[in-house]
Write a protein that holds these residues in place. Structure first.
Motif, PDB file in Angstrom:
ATOM      1  N   SER A 104      -5.942  11.500   1.954  1.00  0.00           N
ATOM      2  CA  SER A 104      -6.949  10.583   2.514  1.00  0.00           C
ATOM      3  C   SER A 104      -6.432   9.147   2.527  1.00  0.00           C
ATOM      4  O   SER A 104      -6.659   8.405   3.485  1.00  0.00           O
ATOM      5  N   CYS A 105      -5.741   8.755   1.466  1.00  0.00           N
ATOM      6  CA  CYS A 105      -5.171   7.395   1.421  1.00  0.00           C
ATOM      7  C   CYS A 105      -4.065   7.225   2.455  1.00  0.00           C
ATOM      8  O   CYS A 105      -3.912   6.131   3.019  1.00  0.00           O
ATOM      9  N   TYR A 106      -3.296   8.279   2.704  1.00  0.00           N
ATOM     10  CA  TYR A 106      -2.311   8.216   3.787  1.00  0.00           C
ATOM     11  C   TYR A 106      -3.011   7.939   5.114  1.00  0.00           C
ATOM     12  O   TYR A 106      -2.601   7.071   5.885  1.00  0.00           O
ATOM     13  N   GLY A 114      -4.326   4.463   5.184  1.00  0.00           N
ATOM     14  CA  GLY A 114      -3.206   3.540   5.323  1.00  0.00           C
ATOM     15  C   GLY A 114      -2.728   3.429   6.757  1.00  0.00           C
ATOM     16  O   GLY A 114      -2.349   2.349   7.214  1.00  0.00           O
ATOM     17  N   LEU A 136      -2.264   1.180   0.044  1.00  0.00           N
ATOM     18  CA  LEU A 136      -2.824   2.515   0.229  1.00  0.00           C
ATOM     19  C   LEU A 136      -1.734   3.579   0.223  1.00  0.00           C
ATOM     20  O   LEU A 136      -1.933   4.681  -0.294  1.00  0.00           O
ATOM     21  N   ILE A 157      -0.801   4.148  -3.426  1.00  0.00           N
ATOM     22  CA  ILE A 157      -1.831   4.964  -4.082  1.00  0.00           C
ATOM     23  C   ILE A 157      -1.727   6.409  -3.614  1.00  0.00           C
ATOM     24  O   ILE A 157      -1.844   7.349  -4.406  1.00  0.00           O
ATOM     25  N   ALA A 158      -1.485   6.602  -2.321  1.00  0.00           N
ATOM     26  CA  ALA A 158      -1.371   7.952  -1.774  1.00  0.00           C
ATOM     27  C   ALA A 158      -0.198   8.700  -2.401  1.00  0.00           C
ATOM     28  O   ALA A 158      -0.331   9.869  -2.792  1.00  0.00           O
ATOM     29  N   SER A 199      -1.011   9.451  -6.195  1.00  0.00           N
ATOM     30  CA  SER A 199      -2.025  10.488  -6.385  1.00  0.00           C
ATOM     31  C   SER A 199      -1.526  11.837  -5.884  1.00  0.00           C
ATOM     32  O   SER A 199      -1.849  12.873  -6.477  1.00  0.00           O
TER      33      SER A 199
END
Length: 140
Positions: free
Chosen positions: A22-24, A27, A36, A39-40, A43
């Motif tokens: 989701s962060c990808y 981003g 982001l 974080i991606a 995680s």
């Protein structure tokens, strides 16, 4: 009530992998935001560790057939850390493709069942192409 009878570590790991993906996506939407992507990546890696364990995660990334994909993936991560988000993201996606291309045949059937785009994937040419890519081994 249990979710597919998974233990808590696997649930958390799966959640972290989904958070990473989701962060990808966020981003990309937010013009290749470096924070982001970081974080991606974190995680995603922690989620893999919690989902399959430390030993299997290290074994997956250090396997001889996955070595090139691992180098490309972590090289892209380093490029993102140094501030070149777009270039690092493109390199990382190629690394992820190299790492997970053997799983493409497993994704073929669910993709064919998607109502709108599934009919375009049902042709023999697409199926043969996916199988050829998956069988070529570590290099494309």
């Amino acid at each position: 009530m249990q979710l597919l009878s998974m233990d808590d570590n696997k649930k958390i790991g799966l959640g972290l992998v989904i958070l990473g993906l989701s962060c990808y996506l966020l981003g990309i939407i937010l013009f290749f935001d470096r924070a982001l992507f970081l974080i991606a990546n974190l995680s995603f890696l922690i989620g893999m560790y919690m989902f399959i364990g430390l030993k299997q995660t290290i074994a997956f990334f250090s396997k001889k057939t996955n070595f090139k994909g691992s180098l490309v993936y972590f090289g892209g991560f380093a490029i993102i850390v140094f501030g070149f988000s777009f270039i690092g993201f493109c390199i990382q996606m190629y690394g992820l493709f190299l790492l997970f291309k053997t799983f493409l045949p497993l994704l073929y059937d669910p993709i064919c069942r998607i109502p709108i785009i599934g009919k375009y994937f049902r042709s023999d040419a697409v199926k043969n192409t996916i199988n050829n890519i998956a069988q070529k081994g570590p290099s494309v």
